[in-house]
Design an enzyme around this catalytic site. Structure first.
Site, PDB file in Angstrom:
ATOM      1  N   THR A 104      -0.899   7.697  -1.662  1.00  0.00           N
ATOM      2  CA  THR A 104      -2.033   7.614  -2.588  1.00  0.00           C
ATOM      3  C   THR A 104      -3.094   6.609  -2.149  1.00  0.00           C
ATOM      4  O   THR A 104      -4.207   6.617  -2.675  1.00  0.00           O
ATOM      5  CB  THR A 104      -1.541   7.213  -3.990  1.00  0.00           C
ATOM      6  OG1 THR A 104      -1.021   5.872  -3.936  1.00  0.00           O
ATOM      7  CG2 THR A 104      -0.458   8.159  -4.477  1.00  0.00           C
ATOM      8  N   ARG A 132       0.847  -1.197   0.000  1.00  0.00           N
ATOM      9  CA  ARG A 132       0.000   0.000   0.000  1.00  0.00           C
ATOM     10  C   ARG A 132       0.877   1.241   0.000  1.00  0.00           C
ATOM     11  O   ARG A 132       1.746   1.405   0.857  1.00  0.00           O
ATOM     12  CB  ARG A 132      -0.896  -0.023   1.239  1.00  0.00           C
ATOM     13  CG  ARG A 132      -1.582   1.285   1.583  1.00  0.00           C
ATOM     14  CD  ARG A 132      -2.337   1.118   2.889  1.00  0.00           C
ATOM     15  NE  ARG A 132      -2.473   2.355   3.617  1.00  0.00           N
ATOM     16  CZ  ARG A 132      -3.630   2.926   3.927  1.00  0.00           C
ATOM     17  NH1 ARG A 132      -4.754   2.360   3.545  1.00  0.00           N
ATOM     18  NH2 ARG A 132      -3.664   4.040   4.616  1.00  0.00           N
ATOM     19  N   ASP A 162      -3.381  -1.922  10.992  1.00  0.00           N
ATOM     20  CA  ASP A 162      -2.684  -2.503   9.849  1.00  0.00           C
ATOM     21  C   ASP A 162      -2.407  -3.973  10.148  1.00  0.00           C
ATOM     22  O   ASP A 162      -1.584  -4.305  11.005  1.00  0.00           O
ATOM     23  CB  ASP A 162      -1.373  -1.751   9.599  1.00  0.00           C
ATOM     24  CG  ASP A 162      -0.676  -2.200   8.330  1.00  0.00           C
ATOM     25  OD1 ASP A 162      -0.384  -3.406   8.207  1.00  0.00           O
ATOM     26  OD2 ASP A 162      -0.403  -1.356   7.461  1.00  0.00           O
ATOM     27  N   ASP A 177       1.308  -5.113   9.838  1.00  0.00           N
ATOM     28  CA  ASP A 177       2.145  -4.661  10.942  1.00  0.00           C
ATOM     29  C   ASP A 177       1.849  -5.447  12.218  1.00  0.00           C
ATOM     30  O   ASP A 177       2.758  -5.772  12.991  1.00  0.00           O
ATOM     31  CB  ASP A 177       1.920  -3.169  11.207  1.00  0.00           C
ATOM     32  CG  ASP A 177       2.566  -2.278  10.157  1.00  0.00           C
ATOM     33  OD1 ASP A 177       3.245  -2.824   9.254  1.00  0.00           O
ATOM     34  OD2 ASP A 177       2.385  -1.053  10.232  1.00  0.00           O
TER      35      ASP A 177
END
Length: 241
Positions: free
Chosen positions: A135, A131, A228, A231
């Site tokens: 953007t 990712r 996330d 993560d």
């Protein structure tokens, strides 16, 4: 969100069906299946909890992954054959065509072992997408798939369905190789991502998820979500895009 996707899915218990009309003139139904089960809810709660360490998060994800793959496999076709028990003959069953498991790396890797524990004779392909934090778009970096996926069931696994960008990119890759029976398995989905999946003219048979959360924040993270997933599985990403 009254009248939204969450309300539709919960109203029917496990699933809702969305009709998609493809340019070929074929009417395809995409099933949205929200798995409502106490064990699913408990593992999802552990994953949502910000206090859960990497190892606790991984264990909960593994358990939840097995449950969702179990549910996604409900409609796989089977062959029957005779089997001898210690007492008599019985009907035996085996999958006619085991699905190919395709994780979206990196977070999707955490769902591979749970899937293989349920379907040990499945093959595995890989799609690598990162990712871009500016953007919010997917950046591809790996593709390892069979050349021809036509007629084969595909389980596309990724813990999160947020904007839908990564999932749609992966589905288009699979469709370009002939895939026409794709089941998306995501632990947490957001309404905008589910809507994007509904609006895309792509060969998705069903979406199986533990929950559909209502929204995304300005950074395109699912709210309330679980952060996330990559993560929380493996630690912070250490590459720059």
């Amino acid at each position: 969100m009254p009248g939204g996707l969450c309300d539709i899915s919960r109203a029917v218990g496990l699933d809702a069906r969305v009709s998609l009309w493809f340019p070929t003139g074929k009417l395809v139904f995409m099933e949205i299946r929200v798995v409502d089960h106490p064990l699913v809810s408990s593992r999802l709660t552990i994953m949502r909890d910000k206090r859960s360490t990497n190892d606790i998060f991984r264990a909960a994800l593994s358990d939840l992954g097995m449950m969702l793959v179990y549910e996604a496999s409900r409609d796989l076709s089977v062959d029957t054959f005779p089997v001898s028990t210690p007492v008599d003959q019985a009907d035996g069953f085996r999958l006619t065509e085991p699905p190919i498991i395709v994780p979206i790396i990196r977070a999707g890797l955490g769902m591979v072992d749970p899937a293989l524990s349920m379907i040990p004779d499945a093959q595995v392909g890989f799609i690598g997408l990162a990712r871009d934090e500016t953007t919010h778009k997917p950046v591809p970096y790996l593709e390892a798939l069979p050349d021809d996926l036509s007629g084969r069931p595909v389980f596309l696994v990724d813990p999160m369905l947020a904007t839908g960008g990564s999932l749609l990119h992966a589905i288009r890759l699979l469709a370009s190789r002939g895939a026409d029976d794709i089941t998306c398995i995501c632990m947490v989905a957001a309404e905008p991502g589910v809507q994007a999946l509904k609006d895309a003219d792509l060969p998705v048979t069903r979406l199986v998820t533990a929950t559909i959360d209502p929204s995304l924040n300005e950074d395109a993270y699912i709210v309330p979500g679980l952060g996330d997933a990559g993560d929380r599985l493996y630690g912070p990403r250490n590459i720059d895009l």
